[in-house]
Scaffold this motif. Structure first.
Motif, mmCIF file in Angstrom:
data_model
loop_
_atom_site.group_PDB
_atom_site.id
_atom_site.type_symbol
_atom_site.label_atom_id
_atom_site.label_comp_id
_atom_site.label_asym_id
_atom_site.label_seq_id
_atom_site.Cartn_x
_atom_site.Cartn_y
_atom_site.Cartn_z
ATOM 1 N N UNK A 66 -1.538 -71.594 -16.586
ATOM 2 C CA UNK A 66 -3.275 -71.124 -15.722
ATOM 3 C C UNK A 66 -3.360 -70.094 -15.544
ATOM 4 N N UNK A 67 -3.564 -68.370 -16.194
ATOM 5 C CA UNK A 67 -3.666 -67.967 -16.439
ATOM 6 C C UNK A 67 -4.590 -67.807 -17.476
ATOM 7 N N UNK A 68 -4.487 -68.143 -18.297
ATOM 8 C CA UNK A 68 -5.273 -68.338 -20.026
ATOM 9 C C UNK A 68 -6.757 -69.484 -19.101
ATOM 10 N N UNK A 69 -6.424 -70.349 -18.005
ATOM 11 C CA UNK A 69 -7.922 -71.155 -17.971
ATOM 12 C C UNK A 69 -8.454 -69.718 -17.106
ATOM 13 N N UNK A 70 -8.092 -68.717 -16.097
ATOM 14 C CA UNK A 70 -8.827 -67.892 -15.476
ATOM 15 C C UNK A 70 -9.017 -66.615 -16.037
ATOM 16 N N UNK A 71 -9.157 -67.068 -17.223
ATOM 17 C CA UNK A 71 -9.534 -66.001 -18.523
ATOM 18 C C UNK A 71 -8.543 -65.132 -18.372
ATOM 19 N N UNK A 72 -7.270 -64.735 -16.941
ATOM 20 C CA UNK A 72 -7.354 -63.406 -17.210
ATOM 21 C C UNK A 72 -6.035 -63.464 -18.262
ATOM 22 N N UNK A 73 -6.272 -63.049 -19.371
ATOM 23 C CA UNK A 73 -5.018 -63.440 -20.511
ATOM 24 C C UNK A 73 -3.937 -62.743 -21.166
ATOM 25 N N UNK A 74 -4.135 -60.882 -20.048
ATOM 26 C CA UNK A 74 -2.956 -60.011 -20.464
ATOM 27 C C UNK A 74 -1.837 -60.646 -19.579
ATOM 28 N N UNK A 75 -2.294 -61.394 -18.341
ATOM 29 C CA UNK A 75 -0.781 -61.548 -17.200
ATOM 30 C C UNK A 75 -0.313 -62.696 -18.110
ATOM 31 N N UNK A 76 -1.254 -63.651 -18.673
ATOM 32 C CA UNK A 76 -0.995 -65.010 -19.207
ATOM 33 C C UNK A 76 0.217 -64.470 -20.685
ATOM 34 N N UNK A 77 -0.307 -63.746 -21.412
ATOM 35 C CA UNK A 77 0.758 -62.807 -22.332
ATOM 36 C C UNK A 77 1.838 -62.433 -22.292
ATOM 37 N N UNK A 78 2.078 -61.530 -20.837
ATOM 38 C CA UNK A 78 2.877 -61.660 -20.134
ATOM 39 C C UNK A 78 3.671 -62.553 -20.593
ATOM 40 N N UNK A 79 3.353 -63.593 -19.710
ATOM 41 C CA UNK A 79 4.082 -64.422 -19.055
ATOM 42 C C UNK A 79 4.943 -65.475 -20.427
ATOM 43 N N UNK A 80 4.305 -65.712 -21.615
ATOM 44 C CA UNK A 80 4.328 -66.242 -22.604
ATOM 45 C C UNK A 80 5.285 -65.443 -22.986
ATOM 46 N N UNK A 81 5.008 -64.311 -22.746
ATOM 47 C CA UNK A 81 6.288 -62.912 -23.945
ATOM 48 C C UNK A 81 7.462 -63.680 -23.410
ATOM 49 N N UNK A 82 7.501 -63.733 -21.639
ATOM 50 C CA UNK A 82 9.027 -63.680 -21.896
ATOM 51 C C UNK A 82 10.070 -65.232 -21.365
ATOM 52 N N UNK A 83 8.681 -65.849 -21.927
ATOM 53 C CA UNK A 83 9.569 -67.752 -22.085
ATOM 54 C C UNK A 83 9.742 -67.651 -24.228
#
Length: 578
Positions: A66-83
């Protein structure tokens, strides 16, 4: 013209960034699509109720998308790393490979190409080791690696062709697997990627690949990727000199984007950039300027989103880590107390065991030491007793031979017995040295040679001849000393028999030097020399004995004459290893 447009674009972007600092009250934010966040939240709640870590990892993955589609890559990266933290301990899986691909894509967008390549490589390694959904995982991994090598191909000065070849190779592998699985969407995606790559190298195959991709995406009703494909197709048309088809494709892309109410940052950015390129190519600067302004505004929004995303990510991480830290601190305190108590008990047991072992070993070693001392002392006493008895026996034999010689009337026999007595006497001297000396089984050559010489000269009645000695301080083993003694006995005996009679001033010189682990022995007299001496008889018993003893020493020897000025004389020279 392109250079002028690039300069114009750079100046305008700089102006927009500077003016944006003073712009209004609240900075615009990229919109996170509510339905995507809602879906992720539902999956998260269900996972927490079921306490299912895999489902929770899937929720983090959906948040990241969801954050990737909004171009908020840092927040997206945080969630991916948690996974990833959940999946890695569970072993290799399709989900873990997919997460590495997502991390790779985000790192590439953030400009961290080397880190992106690292994640792409991990994705491929996981994909190669799994069994379920292996081909699907490989398709994603090949795509990620192709993108990274394409990016490296852009940035590197040297070895560009190698990166291009690798990118093309991974795209072709991906296309093969998609066709193998009859994956229409996958074939469409790889056609889009290959068409884009061929456009950049001005390969005419680009338009065919992109048109194929557009047809397939239209068939699958993939609206978002259709817009993206139209934009890339417009770029290809423009590259190959078809501006009319290019603007038509761009207008169609914009119309579809607006009609479907899309809100995807990457598509908007690429679309505006292609409009700028199109109007620059035709020299329509007013329209190019307008689209450049929109492009720059999107860039500014991205910068602000990256900043806000970083702040949000840090806040989330801080709160999460604070709660985890409190829980971990309590658990660690309990575990530490238990571990400390267990360690103290083990340490006490270990020290006690070591002390007992040390005490036992000390007693054993002390007893062995005392026993070895007794054995060594007894062996030393036995060895000295043995040498003493051998010495006494040799002296007895020498005395018997002396008595026998006195009773003989035949001069030849008498001389033979006397010579034998002298040989036995030389061995007796050696054993006396072994018995009297401090070192067992060794004889000091200096003392031994002088005593032996005096004994032989005394036996022949030459007590006042001129003697010279030059002997190094050398200790020699008993076996070698016996051989040296027998050789010296024969040489001195021969001197007394052939060199000294009828000689007004008899002279004898003995030298012995140690040279580089070799011993050099020299015996000289001032007699008539070899030609006039009986020693020249090589078949005599004396010469045979000398040769046998030199061989026993593994040495060499020679006789010569005329090395002294006082008389012709005889010189014996021998070398052997110490």
């Amino acid at each position: 013209m392109h250079r002028l447009g690039a300069c114009f674009q750079y100046v305008f972007v700089l102006w927009i960034c500077i003016s944006g600092i003073g712009m209004a009250q609240e900075a615009p934010h990229l919109n996170v699509q509510p339905d995507k966040v809602r879906k992720a939240r539902e999956v998260e709640q269900e996972a927490r109720q079921k306490r299912d870590p895999r489902q929770l990892a899937e929720a983090w993955y959906l948040y990241g998308k969801a954050y990737v589609f909004a171009a908020d890559y840092l927040t997206a990266q945080t969630y991916f790393l948690k996974a990833v933290r959940i999946h890695e301990p569970l072993g290799n899986s399709f989900e873990l490979s997919r997460l590495y691909v997502r991390l790779c894509e985000n790192e590439e967008r953030l400009g961290h190409v080397e880190q992106a390549l690292h994640y792409a490589t991990l994705s491929l390694q996981v994909a190669q080791r799994i069994k379920l959904e292996k081909d699907q995982a490989l398709i994603r991994s090949y795509g990620a690696l192709a993108h990274i090598h394409e990016t490296l191909w852009d940035g590197r000065v040297a070895d560009k062709q190698s990166d291009y070849n690798k990118a093309l190779s991974y795209y072709i592998k991906r296309e093969f697997l998609c066709k193998k699985l009859n994956d229409t969407a996958g074939v469409a995606e790889v056609s889009l990627e290959l068409g884009t790559l061929f456009t950049r190298v001005k390969d005419p195959r680009a338009i065919a690949y992109l048109e194929k991709a557009l047809d397939l995406f239209t068939l699958k009703n993939k609206d978002g990727i259709r817009v993206n494909t139209m934009i890339h197709l417009a770029s290809a048309y423009l590259t190959f000199g078809e501006p009319d088809r290019a603007i038509q494709s761009l207008e169609n892309a914009k119309k579809l984007y607006v009609s479907k109410k899309m809100n995807e940052y990457d598509i908007s950015l690429v679309m505006e950039n292609n409009f700028v390129n199109y109007y620059e190519t035709l020299g329509l600067w007013k329209q190019a300027f307008e689209h450049l302004r929109k492009f720059s505004e999107l860039e500014r929004i991205k910068l602000l989103a990256d900043r806000d995303g970083a702040i949000t990510r840090l806040s989330v991480e801080y709160e999460t880590e604070k709660r985890d830290a409190l829980l971990k601190a309590k658990n660690q305190e309990i575990a530490l107390k238990n571990q400390t108590l267990l360690t103290q008990q083990r340490f006490t047991y270990a020290i006690s065991a070591l002390l007992i072992m040390a005490l036992g070993m000390s007693i054993v070693f002390f007893r062995l030491y005392r026993k070895n001392q007794r054995i060594s002392h007894r062996n030393e006493v036995l060895l000295k007793e043995q040498n003493h008895r051998v010495k006494n026996n040799l002296q007895i034999v020498s005395s018997l031979l002396n008595l026998q010689a006195k009773r003989l009337t035949d001069e030849v026999a008498k001389k033979a017995v006397e010579e034998s007595r002298l040989r036995v006497q030389s061995m007796a001297i050696i054993h006396r040295r072994l018995y009297d000396g401090d070192k067992l089984a060794e004889v000091n050559l200096d003392e031994f040679i002088k005593e032996l010489t005096a004994g032989v000269l005394k036996a022949f009645g030459y007590l006042f001849i001129k003697l010279e000695f030059a002997i190094d301080d050398i200790n020699l083993s008993a076996d070698k000393a016996i051989s040296v003694g027998l050789i010296l006995n024969e040489l001195i005996t021969n001197a007394c028999k052939y060199a000294f009679p009828d000689n007004e001033s008899p002279f004898l010189c003995i030298t012995c030097y140690l040279k580089t682990n070799k011993i050099e022995l020299k015996v000289e007299d001032n007699g008539p020399g070899i030609e006039g001496a009986m020693i020249a008889k090589t078949n005599s018993f004396g010469m045979t004995l000398i040769q046998a003893q030199v061989n026993q020493l593994y040495g060499t020897y020679r006789f010569s004459s005329g090395e002294k000025t006082v008389a012709k004389g005889t010189t014996f020279m021998m070398e052997f290893k110490r």
